[in-house]
Design a protein around this motif. Structure first.
Motif, PDB file in Angstrom:
ATOM      1  N   ARG A  45      46.878  32.073  43.468  1.00  0.00           N
ATOM      2  CA  ARG A  45      47.616  33.103  44.447  1.00  0.00           C
ATOM      3  C   ARG A  45      47.903  32.554  45.822  1.00  0.00           C
ATOM      4  NH1 ARG A  45      44.149  38.731  43.963  1.00  0.00           N
ATOM      5  NH2 ARG A  45      44.294  38.985  41.788  1.00  0.00           N
ATOM      6  N   GLU A  48      59.781  26.339  44.692  1.00  0.00           N
ATOM      7  CA  GLU A  48      60.464  27.188  43.468  1.00  0.00           C
ATOM      8  C   GLU A  48      61.906  26.901  43.390  1.00  0.00           C
ATOM      9  OE1 GLU A  48      59.564  31.381  41.598  1.00  0.00           O
ATOM     10  OE2 GLU A  48      59.888  31.388  43.896  1.00  0.00           O
ATOM     11  N   THR A  98      56.853  28.120  39.737  1.00  0.00           N
ATOM     12  CA  THR A  98      57.342  29.302  39.457  1.00  0.00           C
ATOM     13  C   THR A  98      56.213  30.415  39.756  1.00  0.00           C
ATOM     14  OG1 THR A  98      58.499  30.724  37.848  1.00  0.00           O
ATOM     15  CG2 THR A  98      56.458  29.403  37.088  1.00  0.00           C
ATOM     16  N   ARG A  99      56.633  31.549  39.954  1.00  0.00           N
ATOM     17  CA  ARG A  99      55.524  32.720  40.160  1.00  0.00           C
ATOM     18  C   ARG A  99      55.555  33.449  38.998  1.00  0.00           C
ATOM     19  NH1 ARG A  99      58.421  32.849  45.720  1.00  0.00           N
ATOM     20  NH2 ARG A  99      56.593  32.044  47.012  1.00  0.00           N
ATOM     21  N   VAL A 100      54.504  33.898  38.575  1.00  0.00           N
ATOM     22  CA  VAL A 100      54.261  34.831  37.326  1.00  0.00           C
ATOM     23  C   VAL A 100      53.129  35.933  37.861  1.00  0.00           C
ATOM     24  CG1 VAL A 100      54.721  32.891  35.700  1.00  0.00           C
ATOM     25  CG2 VAL A 100      52.548  33.386  36.382  1.00  0.00           C
ATOM     26  N   PRO A 101      53.258  36.987  37.029  1.00  0.00           N
ATOM     27  CA  PRO A 101      52.425  38.055  37.268  1.00  0.00           C
ATOM     28  C   PRO A 101      50.687  37.499  37.046  1.00  0.00           C
ATOM     29  CG  PRO A 101      54.127  38.837  35.866  1.00  0.00           C
ATOM     30  CD  PRO A 101      54.208  37.355  35.993  1.00  0.00           C
ATOM     31  N   ASP A 102      49.813  38.018  37.772  1.00  0.00           N
ATOM     32  CA  ASP A 102      48.443  37.554  37.626  1.00  0.00           C
ATOM     33  C   ASP A 102      47.978  38.434  36.635  1.00  0.00           C
ATOM     34  OD1 ASP A 102      45.595  37.111  37.854  1.00  0.00           O
ATOM     35  OD2 ASP A 102      45.995  37.133  40.127  1.00  0.00           O
ATOM     36  N   ARG A 126      49.628  43.750  39.973  1.00  0.00           N
ATOM     37  CA  ARG A 126      50.291  43.542  41.467  1.00  0.00           C
ATOM     38  C   ARG A 126      50.318  42.294  41.942  1.00  0.00           C
ATOM     39  NH1 ARG A 126      46.190  47.129  44.616  1.00  0.00           N
ATOM     40  NH2 ARG A 126      44.979  45.751  43.187  1.00  0.00           N
ATOM     41  N   ARG A 143      50.617  38.029  42.258  1.00  0.00           N
ATOM     42  CA  ARG A 143      51.615  37.032  41.529  1.00  0.00           C
ATOM     43  C   ARG A 143      50.759  35.594  41.562  1.00  0.00           C
ATOM     44  NH1 ARG A 143      55.869  38.497  39.252  1.00  0.00           N
ATOM     45  NH2 ARG A 143      57.218  36.445  39.666  1.00  0.00           N
TER      46      ARG A 143
END
Length: 145
Positions: free
Chosen positions: A52, A75, A81-85, A90, A92
């Protein structure tokens, strides 16, 4: 301690900086010259399953805003890259992208080369003593260990 003796912090920093210089020089030569030292210091804190932004900021010793800025740059350059946790929809996670993994692989090789050179200079036994002492010191100084 003699007046002209370097303090332990500086004696630890000088070899670190020499290794960091080698890594960044080799990364640049391999086509990864668009990553800054600040980005690299944050990047190396990314966990194997992602991290996070707040954790990256805390471990890197920067504000969340600074960490966000650095991650935005990483990025845009294709390193992360950012992905859902998966544990909290809520939130990333920042994860290493394929370009970042290629840079990591190159860095690992450079670090191994430097460590071999240092071992040739110090000898295997003294290098192992140094590693043991620094590992012990890390336990007392690194809250993320």
């Amino acid at each position: 301690m003699p007046d002209d003796a370097l303090n332990l912090g500086l004696l630890l920093f000088i070899p670190y900086r020499a290794m960091e210089d080698r890594v960044f020089d080799e990364l640049a030569a391999a086509g990864f010259g668009d990553i800054s030292r600040a980005q690299g210091r944050l990047f190396q804190r990314i966990g194997p399953n992602g991290s996070r932004l707040t954790e990256l900021a805390r471990q890197s010793g920067v504000t969340k805003q600074t960490a966000g800025f650095l991650v935005d740059q990483l990025e845009a350059a294709g390193y992360v890259t950012r992905v859902p946790d998966p544990s909290d929809g809520r939130a990333r996670l920042v994860v290493i992208a394929p370009r970042g993994a290629a840079a990591v692989a190159r860095s690992v090789g450079v670090v191994a080369d430097v460590e071999r050179e240092w071992t040739a200079h110090l000898g295997a036994e003294r290098t192992e003593v140094l590693r043991t002492l620094l590992t012990d010191l890390r336990a007392a100084t690194d809250p993320y260990a």
